[in-house]
Each structure stands twice: as C-alpha cells, then as structure tokens.
Write a protein that holds these residues in place. Structure first.
Motif, PDB file in Angstrom:
ATOM      1  N   ASP A 166     142.920  17.435 -52.902  1.00 27.85           N
ATOM      2  CA  ASP A 166     142.373  18.783 -52.194  1.00 27.85           C
ATOM      3  C   ASP A 166     143.194  19.824 -51.778  1.00 27.85           C
ATOM      4  OD1 ASP A 166     139.886  17.705 -52.921  1.00 27.85           O
ATOM      5  OD2 ASP A 166     139.743  17.073 -50.646  1.00 27.85           O
ATOM      6  N   ARG A 167     144.548  19.392 -51.777  1.00 26.94           N
ATOM      7  CA  ARG A 167     145.588  20.222 -50.866  1.00 26.94           C
ATOM      8  C   ARG A 167     146.093  21.234 -52.016  1.00 26.94           C
ATOM      9  NH1 ARG A 167     148.530  16.829 -46.240  1.00 26.94           N
ATOM     10  NH2 ARG A 167     149.063  18.829 -45.487  1.00 26.94           N
ATOM     11  N   CYS A 168     145.985  20.694 -53.194  1.00 29.16           N
ATOM     12  CA  CYS A 168     146.561  21.314 -54.355  1.00 29.16           C
ATOM     13  C   CYS A 168     146.012  22.474 -54.597  1.00 29.16           C
ATOM     14  CB  CYS A 168     146.886  20.149 -55.293  1.00 29.16           C
ATOM     15  SG  CYS A 168     147.825  20.980 -56.927  1.00 29.16           S
ATOM     16  N   THR A 169     146.622  23.563 -55.091  1.00 31.68           N
ATOM     17  CA  THR A 169     145.871  24.912 -55.457  1.00 31.68           C
ATOM     18  C   THR A 169     146.018  25.395 -56.832  1.00 31.68           C
ATOM     19  OG1 THR A 169     147.958  26.022 -54.676  1.00 31.68           O
ATOM     20  CG2 THR A 169     146.114  25.596 -52.855  1.00 31.68           C
ATOM     21  N   VAL A 170     146.577  24.252 -57.695  1.00 30.15           N
ATOM     22  CA  VAL A 170     146.884  24.773 -59.154  1.00 30.15           C
ATOM     23  C   VAL A 170     145.646  25.539 -59.833  1.00 30.15           C
ATOM     24  CG1 VAL A 170     147.586  24.053 -61.342  1.00 30.15           C
ATOM     25  CG2 VAL A 170     148.714  23.306 -59.211  1.00 30.15           C
ATOM     26  N   ILE A 171     144.724  25.042 -59.585  1.00 27.72           N
ATOM     27  CA  ILE A 171     143.437  25.417 -60.446  1.00 27.72           C
ATOM     28  C   ILE A 171     142.908  26.778 -59.700  1.00 27.72           C
ATOM     29  CG2 ILE A 171     141.098  25.143 -61.165  1.00 27.72           C
ATOM     30  CD1 ILE A 171     143.110  23.311 -62.529  1.00 27.72           C
ATOM     31  N   GLU A 172     143.034  26.922 -58.447  1.00 29.84           N
ATOM     32  CA  GLU A 172     142.662  28.178 -57.716  1.00 29.84           C
ATOM     33  C   GLU A 172     143.795  29.372 -58.131  1.00 29.84           C
ATOM     34  OE1 GLU A 172     142.518  27.609 -53.374  1.00 29.84           O
ATOM     35  OE2 GLU A 172     141.848  25.610 -53.814  1.00 29.84           O
ATOM     36  N   GLN A 173     144.950  28.838 -58.305  1.00 33.96           N
ATOM     37  CA  GLN A 173     146.025  29.816 -58.857  1.00 33.96           C
ATOM     38  C   GLN A 173     145.637  30.335 -60.053  1.00 33.96           C
ATOM     39  OE1 GLN A 173     149.229  26.894 -57.269  1.00 33.96           O
ATOM     40  NE2 GLN A 173     150.449  28.664 -57.817  1.00 33.96           N
ATOM     41  N   VAL A 174     145.020  29.815 -60.992  1.00 36.05           N
ATOM     42  CA  VAL A 174     144.626  30.380 -62.334  1.00 36.05           C
ATOM     43  C   VAL A 174     143.564  31.191 -62.126  1.00 36.05           C
ATOM     44  CG1 VAL A 174     143.912  29.541 -64.573  1.00 36.05           C
ATOM     45  CG2 VAL A 174     145.807  28.056 -63.468  1.00 36.05           C
ATOM     46  N   ALA A 175     142.614  30.746 -61.546  1.00 39.46           N
ATOM     47  CA  ALA A 175     141.343  31.760 -61.249  1.00 39.46           C
ATOM     48  C   ALA A 175     141.970  33.084 -60.379  1.00 39.46           C
ATOM     49  CB  ALA A 175     140.306  30.914 -60.405  1.00 39.46           C
ATOM     50  N   ASN A 176     142.839  32.968 -59.478  1.00 36.27           N
ATOM     51  CA  ASN A 176     143.516  33.968 -58.702  1.00 36.27           C
ATOM     52  C   ASN A 176     144.258  34.779 -59.436  1.00 36.27           C
ATOM     53  OD1 ASN A 176     141.814  33.109 -56.768  1.00 36.27           O
ATOM     54  ND2 ASN A 176     143.697  32.040 -55.508  1.00 36.27           N
ATOM     55  N   GLY A 177     145.074  34.142 -60.559  1.00 36.05           N
ATOM     56  CA  GLY A 177     145.860  35.027 -61.647  1.00 36.05           C
ATOM     57  C   GLY A 177     144.786  36.032 -62.145  1.00 36.05           C
ATOM     58  N   VAL A 178     143.635  35.919 -62.610  1.00 36.68           N
ATOM     59  CA  VAL A 178     142.835  36.753 -63.161  1.00 36.68           C
ATOM     60  C   VAL A 178     142.560  37.927 -62.313  1.00 36.68           C
ATOM     61  CG1 VAL A 178     140.670  37.475 -64.714  1.00 36.68           C
ATOM     62  CG2 VAL A 178     141.989  35.108 -64.942  1.00 36.68           C
ATOM     63  N   HIS A 179     142.154  37.518 -61.038  1.00 42.46           N
ATOM     64  CA  HIS A 179     141.728  38.834 -60.064  1.00 42.46           C
ATOM     65  C   HIS A 179     142.914  39.514 -59.544  1.00 42.46           C
ATOM     66  CE1 HIS A 179     138.811  35.991 -59.697  1.00 42.46           C
ATOM     67  NE2 HIS A 179     138.740  35.183 -58.928  1.00 42.46           N
ATOM     68  N   THR A 180     144.059  38.916 -59.559  1.00 47.11           N
ATOM     69  CA  THR A 180     145.297  39.759 -59.097  1.00 47.11           C
ATOM     70  C   THR A 180     145.763  40.624 -60.232  1.00 47.11           C
ATOM     71  OG1 THR A 180     145.962  37.654 -57.915  1.00 47.11           O
ATOM     72  CG2 THR A 180     147.542  39.268 -58.079  1.00 47.11           C
ATOM     73  N   ARG A 181     145.648  40.052 -61.400  1.00 53.89           N
ATOM     74  CA  ARG A 181     146.074  41.000 -62.747  1.00 53.89           C
ATOM     75  C   ARG A 181     144.967  41.984 -62.916  1.00 53.89           C
ATOM     76  NH1 ARG A 181     148.330  35.378 -64.486  1.00 53.89           N
ATOM     77  NH2 ARG A 181     150.792  35.645 -64.209  1.00 53.89           N
ATOM     78  N   MET A 182     143.921  41.760 -62.547  1.00 48.01           N
ATOM     79  CA  MET A 182     142.558  42.884 -62.783  1.00 48.01           C
ATOM     80  C   MET A 182     143.121  43.893 -61.683  1.00 48.01           C
ATOM     81  SD  MET A 182     139.178  40.898 -62.915  1.00 48.01           S
ATOM     82  CE  MET A 182     138.200  42.216 -62.794  1.00 48.01           C
ATOM     83  N   ALA A 183     143.482  43.329 -60.531  1.00 44.50           N
ATOM     84  CA  ALA A 183     143.849  44.474 -59.572  1.00 44.50           C
ATOM     85  C   ALA A 183     145.136  45.328 -59.631  1.00 44.50           C
ATOM     86  CB  ALA A 183     144.338  43.826 -58.098  1.00 44.50           C
ATOM     87  N   VAL A 184     146.281  44.749 -60.378  1.00 49.47           N
ATOM     88  CA  VAL A 184     147.248  45.436 -60.673  1.00 49.47           C
ATOM     89  C   VAL A 184     147.087  46.453 -62.112  1.00 49.47           C
ATOM     90  CG1 VAL A 184     149.610  45.188 -62.090  1.00 49.47           C
ATOM     91  CG2 VAL A 184     148.954  43.602 -60.069  1.00 49.47           C
ATOM     92  N   LEU A 185     146.397  45.973 -62.908  1.00 43.22           N
ATOM     93  CA  LEU A 185     145.975  46.893 -64.064  1.00 43.22           C
ATOM     94  C   LEU A 185     144.975  48.091 -63.638  1.00 43.22           C
ATOM     95  CD1 LEU A 185     145.083  44.121 -66.621  1.00 43.22           C
ATOM     96  CD2 LEU A 185     146.675  45.784 -67.139  1.00 43.22           C
ATOM     97  N   TYR A 186     144.162  47.812 -62.733  1.00 42.78           N
ATOM     98  CA  TYR A 186     143.282  48.748 -61.953  1.00 42.78           C
ATOM     99  C   TYR A 186     143.842  49.770 -61.362  1.00 42.78           C
ATOM    100  CZ  TYR A 186     139.810  51.042 -59.270  1.00 42.78           C
ATOM    101  OH  TYR A 186     138.905  51.976 -58.751  1.00 42.78           O
TER     102      TYR A 186
END
Length: 345
Positions: free
Chosen positions: A287-307
């Motif tokens: 539960d302490r490993c965030t690898v899958i969260e990082q993938v999902a958060n990558g889309v949100h963060t890249r949306m923010a940069v592009l926007y």
C-alpha cells in the motif's frame, strides 16, 4: 507561466505550485463520467519521440486528448529521421503544418532547448526527456504524488513540500528523473538526499542542492518519501557495479528495509520497475508504493502543463468564426459547444 518547459530548474516555487494546483483541478475532471475538457479544442500538438517510451508518450497523448486537442504522434523509428533527416528539417516540417505545441523526447541532452531557442519553430516546446539531462513533467508528477500523500489532497492546495525529506536511490549518474527531481524538490522546499554506489554518482554532484550518502539503511528512518531509480542498462557502457545481486543487497528496497521507514513514508518509482533488483515484489505491491498513482497523476500533471502553456485562462475555442446569421441545424454545435453530448465525448 513561461513559454516552454525545458528544465525543472526553470520553474519558480510559484510556477510549480500553480502547476500542482491546476493538476488537482484536472484530477477532479477525471472523476466525472465524461473526462474531457474543451480547453484546447482546435489546437494541434505533436508528440515528437526520437527515443522509445510507451509510458510517457501514452501519458502525454491521454492528457492532450482529454483537453480536446488534435494529436500527431511522430516516432523517429521508420520515419524520415531514420532516413537521415535532421532535427531542423523535422521542426520546419511541423512548423509548415501549423503545429501549436511540440512534446519532444530525444536521446541527446539539450535537444529540446535547441528546438525551443533555434527559431525553427514558433510553438511552445515541452521536454519529455532528453538524454541524461532533464524530465521536468516526471518531477512535477512525482511532486504532485508526494504532496497528495504527505500533505493531503485538499490541505495541499497552495502548499509546497517545505520540510519534507526525500531520498532518491540508485542510478543517479544516468538519471534525468533524479536531476529534475533534485531541482524541483529543492525549489519546493524539500530536503533531498541521493543514495547511490560511488560509481553511479555524477561528477560535480557537490554543486547540487542535496546531500549524498552511500548508506541506504542509515537514511531510511529519516525519509518521508523514498524514490527507487531504475538501473538504466541501456545507457551504461561500462561495469558500474560487480553483480546485480551485489547491487540489490546494498541498494535494493525489500520488506525488511521498508520496515525501517517511518509509518507515513511512501515508496516511489518512475517506472518501469525491475522487480527483484532495485525493488522487491513485496514492496512494489504494498500500500505504501505509489507507482500506479504516479501513472494516473502523470496524466493530470501533463494536462495542467499543456493547459497553462497553451490555454491559460481563455477557452481555446476560436473566436474568429463569423457570427451565425440564420438558424440552421448544422450551426447548432458551433453556437453552443456544450449543447450536444457528442461534442464532449
């Protein structure tokens, strides 16, 4: 916001917090039944990948499509580049096609900077990884993940990572993820420690805004986040450590080592993971490993940069269309972009 995103070192604290806060807004859109925003409708973005990377390319493509942009994927393999075309010619071709932004990954350090400053193309350039130099959107998504986990989803808005202690472990020498994270985490107020075999620590690391240690076990109890870096065999041209088993024994993260970390601490990895070498399956699946969260958060963060680079505060729907002079069913979707569900899907 600046015009290009070439290096994490270019971002001020306010820039970085703005991107993280905007990414939080984008994450809320992902919870809706229809995950699209019309913000970049009519804009064309080219993903210019001179180096293989399924994960980063798919992440950028998902972000672009969720903002309703038109996407061109350009892979160097099998393209005009493999026939000998230069970066300059490729850029001028994209300029002639009227591309509004370029996301570039390149094996040569400095290629995105060259593209942004050359005058070959008049469009924002986003660095998706260049050589062993920088990978700024990776650092942003990592910071976003840390802020969510260590500060809180809502409590984190407007906040940086002041006082948080982050440890990066592994192949720092070949890692653009490490360089970008050290720059951004320092800007956001975190204390960063690099842990690596002496052969995988870059020359000149004493000028970086971080500490260096060769003893993982001593650093773990004081870490809020531990990021395991992949050993980048494809960039290595010499024997940097004796055996994989020896590397794993001294610098790998297993259940026993994870138990030495504070209870709230998280384990991160930029992916793809080499299970059994830098990280065991037990740690990767915890539960302490965030690898899958990082993938999902990558889309949100890249949306923010592009926007922020392309959209800003204005809707990206063009205003040059002449006003509708007489009612006709085909004009309906231009007059009211949200009036039909099909436009948003």
């Amino acid at each position: 916001m600046m015009r290009h995103l070439i290096s994490a070192a270019d971002l001020t604290r306010d820039d970085a917090v703005l991107i993280l806060d905007t990414a939080e807004e984008m994450a809320r859109v992902a919870d809706r039944p229809i995950k699209k925003l019309p913000a970049l409708r009519g804009r064309t973005i080219c993903n210019l990948f001179f180096e293989d990377s399924t994960r980063t390319r798919i992440s950028f493509e998902a972000a672009e499509k969720r903002l309703s942009a038109d996407v061109i994927n350009f892979a160097a393999k099998g393209s005009s580049v493999s026939k000998g075309e230069s970066l300059k010619d490729t850029a001028q071709t994209l300029e002639a096609m009227g591309v509004d932004a370029v996301v570039i990954r390149h094996g040569a350090s400095g290629a995105p900077y060259r593209l942004a400053t050359s005058g070959w193309i008049d469009a924002p350039v986003i660095n998706a990884g260049d050589g062993t130099h920088q990978h700024p959107t990776q650092a942003l998504l990592d910071a976003f993940t840390m802020r969510r986990r260590l500060v809180g989803k809502d409590e984190g808005l407007g906040q940086d990572l002041g006082g948080k202690r982050v440890t990066l472990v592994g192949d720092v020498l070949h890692s653009r993820v490490a360089r970008s994270n050290v720059d951004l985490l320092h800007t956001l107020g975190a204390e960063v420690t690099l842990v690596a075999p002496p052969t995988l620590v870059p020359v000149g690391v004493d000028t970086w805004p971080c500490d260096v240690s060769y003893d993982l076990d001593r650093v773990l109890p004081k870490s809020d986040a531990v990021m395991m870096l992949r050993v980048q065999r494809e960039r290595m041209n010499a024997a940097f450590f004796p055996t994989e088993r020896e590397y794993s024994r001294r610098y790998g993260l297993d259940g026993e080592r994870m138990a030495k970390m504070p209870e709230h601490a998280i384990v991160m990895h930029p992916g793809p993971m080499v299970r059994g070498m830098e990280i065991t399956a037990e740690v990767a699946d915890s539960d302490r490993c965030t690898v899958i969260e990082q993938v999902a958060n990558g889309v949100h963060t890249r949306m923010a940069v592009l926007y922020l680079l392309l959209g800003g505060n204005e809707p990206a729907v063009t205003h040059t269309r002449p006003p509708v002079s007489h009612h006709h069913p085909s004009d309906e979707r231009f007059a009211h972009p949200r009036s039909t569900g099909s436009e948003e899907k």
